[in-house]
Design a protein around this motif. Structure first.
Motif, PDB file in Angstrom:
ATOM      1  N   GLN A  98     -12.153  12.319  54.244  1.00  0.00           N
ATOM      2  CA  GLN A  98     -10.834  12.889  53.972  1.00  0.00           C
ATOM      3  C   GLN A  98      -9.932  13.208  55.332  1.00  0.00           C
ATOM      4  O   GLN A  98     -10.500  13.411  56.784  1.00  0.00           O
ATOM      5  N   SER A  99      -9.055  12.371  55.806  1.00  0.00           N
ATOM      6  CA  SER A  99      -8.138  11.978  56.604  1.00  0.00           C
ATOM      7  C   SER A  99      -7.571  13.765  57.905  1.00  0.00           C
ATOM      8  O   SER A  99      -7.028  13.825  58.369  1.00  0.00           O
ATOM      9  N   GLN A 100      -7.373  14.197  56.477  1.00  0.00           N
ATOM     10  CA  GLN A 100      -6.455  15.311  56.622  1.00  0.00           C
ATOM     11  C   GLN A 100      -6.811  16.139  56.193  1.00  0.00           C
ATOM     12  O   GLN A 100      -6.979  16.354  55.091  1.00  0.00           O
ATOM     13  N   GLU A 101      -6.286  18.089  56.044  1.00  0.00           N
ATOM     14  CA  GLU A 101      -6.219  19.137  56.159  1.00  0.00           C
ATOM     15  C   GLU A 101      -5.927  18.805  54.055  1.00  0.00           C
ATOM     16  O   GLU A 101      -4.969  18.962  53.921  1.00  0.00           O
ATOM     17  N   ARG A 102      -7.102  19.515  53.513  1.00  0.00           N
ATOM     18  CA  ARG A 102      -6.903  18.828  51.878  1.00  0.00           C
ATOM     19  C   ARG A 102      -6.857  20.849  50.718  1.00  0.00           C
ATOM     20  O   ARG A 102      -7.513  21.233  52.295  1.00  0.00           O
ATOM     21  N   THR A 103      -6.277  20.733  49.812  1.00  0.00           N
ATOM     22  CA  THR A 103      -6.627  21.912  49.296  1.00  0.00           C
ATOM     23  C   THR A 103      -8.136  21.834  49.049  1.00  0.00           C
ATOM     24  O   THR A 103      -8.383  20.817  48.959  1.00  0.00           O
ATOM     25  N   ALA A 104      -8.205  23.219  48.281  1.00  0.00           N
ATOM     26  CA  ALA A 104      -9.449  23.801  47.699  1.00  0.00           C
ATOM     27  C   ALA A 104      -9.907  22.372  46.381  1.00  0.00           C
ATOM     28  O   ALA A 104     -10.714  21.741  45.683  1.00  0.00           O
ATOM     29  N   SER A 105      -8.551  22.477  45.506  1.00  0.00           N
ATOM     30  CA  SER A 105      -8.964  21.683  44.374  1.00  0.00           C
ATOM     31  C   SER A 105      -8.976  19.940  44.388  1.00  0.00           C
ATOM     32  O   SER A 105      -9.273  19.283  44.216  1.00  0.00           O
ATOM     33  N   LYS A 106      -8.245  19.354  45.701  1.00  0.00           N
ATOM     34  CA  LYS A 106      -8.242  18.143  46.282  1.00  0.00           C
ATOM     35  C   LYS A 106      -9.904  17.801  46.819  1.00  0.00           C
ATOM     36  O   LYS A 106     -10.172  16.920  46.490  1.00  0.00           O
TER      37      LYS A 106
END
Length: 566
Positions: free
Chosen positions: A397-405
């Motif tokens: 992952q290259s960016q901050e993601r939500t818990a769901s993602k």
């Protein structure tokens, strides 16, 4: 949960908070100004009524409300208490899929069981609906655990494995495949089920075993139901699909007595019929494996019984409890609620027919429930693979993601890994093995250095351009000041806290490790029994922390001059 639903929930939450604040300020205003205080005005109009008359009336009404609503108030108090417990013992608790839970009506929650008593607490604290759990009678009879389970409105259930006893002698098993009747291609539909013939050596079947009891072979967890006892050394068992390979040599066995669960089923169906919710751990017991254990058929029987008796097709919500270092202090937890599973109404007639037909439709529903549960957890063959999946996801992952993602990406990686093993028949290509070893080595290096993955990009930060050197010096100076200030504050706060709470931490750790060893010795499915550790630590802290601070208070009161008098 959709973005619109999330926004609406957030707006409603903000609106409720604003209403609460306004109500509190309005009450304070009424109490502060005598001219608009309704109690003072009432006493002024009726001077024959004294203030203590109103006080006694209010106390009486409060007692009446507490007694009449005691169960709900206790549940609310326990929920608030466990909210604080989770915030202390977990660094973060993220929730995914709350929009899949119906706002009203009966619901059955089915969850993986990976952290003993913490599992039920995690679900209870993350949903708005009141939930009643099916709790093992063994846990119900434990102090603290049983008391909290009673306050939560749990239903005790006796389990056969809790009263298992070792059978006399050894047994040898031979599987007999089912045979279909002439003109039929399905043996199960004709009522002919696969069986296992048992031959015993120095056994006493007629004295120790009854029909409907189960036997469990040594080093296995699957129970085999006794259909017919022929003699002391011969009997016939119902086959169990979870036991794929029978031992070729004679083996010892345990006897699991039959337990009639009609009373428990009646209580559960009554709660569902009244619109309540039930929480079930269909694996039957807590464990520390990275995949589901074979599910017990009880959840299928409950769902079908509700449809048959009350005509209610109850939604079965899968719950995934995904722990990261869940047996340690300040771990992380993602709770995911999946889409509901429903019974196909056309199968109800097969359930009513009983026999092999009922067995077939219940197992089909159980397979659907298991698939739904695997859809909300990151299931892997072993712990090393789970570590590999999470490390690869963080690197990808290259960016901050939500818990769901993040949860969805982890499940995709796990599924891709399983497909790779399937396509290569368990022998991945050399390039993949090299990549896997590099990822695991990276994870071990992070652990040795004591840093987290997200801190790595900041390690090679370069200085800014020359025109920003002055600002860089100021920033570095401030950073140094902040570090020293933080260390100083931590020393002031941490030293007395560690000194005062250190006994509890040491006792909790020793007790949890002792309970882990005991649970591992008694279990047929646990690997390291880490699933019991956090629950036991919490139980110890619930008892010892208030006890220790009461001791400190009494000690200071009786042995110290609190007023400083000579």
């Amino acid at each position: 949960m959709s973005d619109d639903t999330t926004i609406n929930n957030r707006l409603m939450s903000e609106l409720d908070f604003a209403r609460t604040q306004l109500a509190i300020f309005f009450v304070v205003l009424l109490l502060a100004v005598d001219a608009i205080n309704p109690v003072k005005i009432f006493l002024h109009v009726f001077p024959q009524i004294a203030p203590w008359h109103i006080a006694i009336l209010c106390v009486g009404l409060m007692l009446y409300m507490f007694i009449s609503e005691m169960k709900d108030l206790l549940y609310f108090a326990v929920k608030v208490f466990f909210h604080s417990i989770l915030s202390i013992f977990f660094k973060s608790v993220e929730v995914v899929g709350l929009g899949n839970i119906p706002a009203y009506g009966p619901v059955i929650f089915t969850s993986n069981h990976a952290n003993q008593f913490v599992d039920g607490v995690s679900i209870m604290a993350t949903i708005s609906r009141k939930i009643s759990y099916l709790v093992a009678d063994k846990s119900w009879n434990r102090r603290i655990i049983g008391d909290l389970a009673w306050a939560m409105g749990a239903v005790p259930v006796k389990r056969a494995q809790d009263s298992a006893k070792r059978g006399t002698g050894t047994v040898h098993l031979v599987r007999k495949e089912a045979k279909a009747k002439a003109g039929s291609g399905d043996a199960q539909n004709d009522g002919s089920a696969a069986t296992i013939t048992v031959t015993g050596d120095t056994t006493r079947f007629t004295d120790e075993i009854k029909p409907k009891d189960k036997i469990r072979l040594t080093n296995t967890s699957a129970g085999l139901k006794v259909m017919q006892i022929l003699s002391d050394t011969s009997m016939i068992l119902e086959d169990n699909a979870d036991l794929t390979d029978l031992p070729t040599q004679s083996t010892t066995f345990d006897i699991l007595g039959h337990i009639d669960q009609k009373v428990v089923f009646a209580k559960v169906l009554d709660r569902l019929a009244s619109g309540g919710t039930i929480g079930i751990f269909p694996e039957g017991g807590s464990h520390d494996r990275t995949d589901l254990l074979p599910l017990k058929v009880g959840v299928s029987l409950i769902a079908y019984s509700a449809l048959e008796k009350d005509g209610i097709n109850i939604p079965i919500i899968p719950v995934g409890l995904n722990y990261f270092r869940g047996h340690r202090f300040r771990g992380r937890l993602i709770v995911e609620y999946g889409r509901p599973t429903y019974i196909d109404p056309s199968t109800l007639s097969a359930y009513k027919a009983g026999g092999a037909e009922r067995h077939r439709v219940c197992n089909e529903l159980l397979d659907h429930i298991a698939d739904a549960m695997r859809g909300v957890i990151v299931s892997t063959p072993d712990y090393d693979t789970l570590l590999l999946i999470h490390t690869a996801r963080r690197l990808f992952q290259s960016q901050e993601r939500t818990a769901s993602k993040k949860q969805d990406l982890s499940k995709r990686f796990a599924e891709a890994y399983k497909r790779l093993l399937l396509m290569t028949q368990g022998s991945p290509p050399k390039e993949w093995l090299q990549l896997q070893e590099r990822i695991l080595a990276y994870s071990r290096e992070l652990s040795d250095l004591g840093i987290k993955d997200y801190q790595v990009p900041g390690l090679d930060r370069q200085h800014k351009e020359l025109e920003y050197d002055g600002d860089a010096v100021i920033r570095e100076t401030r950073l140094t000041y902040h570090i020293f200030h933080l260390v100083f504050v931590l020393l002031i706060a941490a030293v007395p806290t560690i000194a005062l709470n250190l006994p509890v931490g040491l006792v909790a750790r020793l007790w949890a490790n002792r309970r882990r060893k005991k649970a591992l010795a008694a279990s047929k499915v646990k690997i390291h029994a880490r699933d019991v550790m956090l629950s036991e630590k919490i139980v110890v802290c619930i008892v010892l922390v208030p006890s220790l601070w009461c001791f400190y208070g009494f000690f200071m009161y009786f042995f110290k001059d609190m007023d400083g008098a000579a």
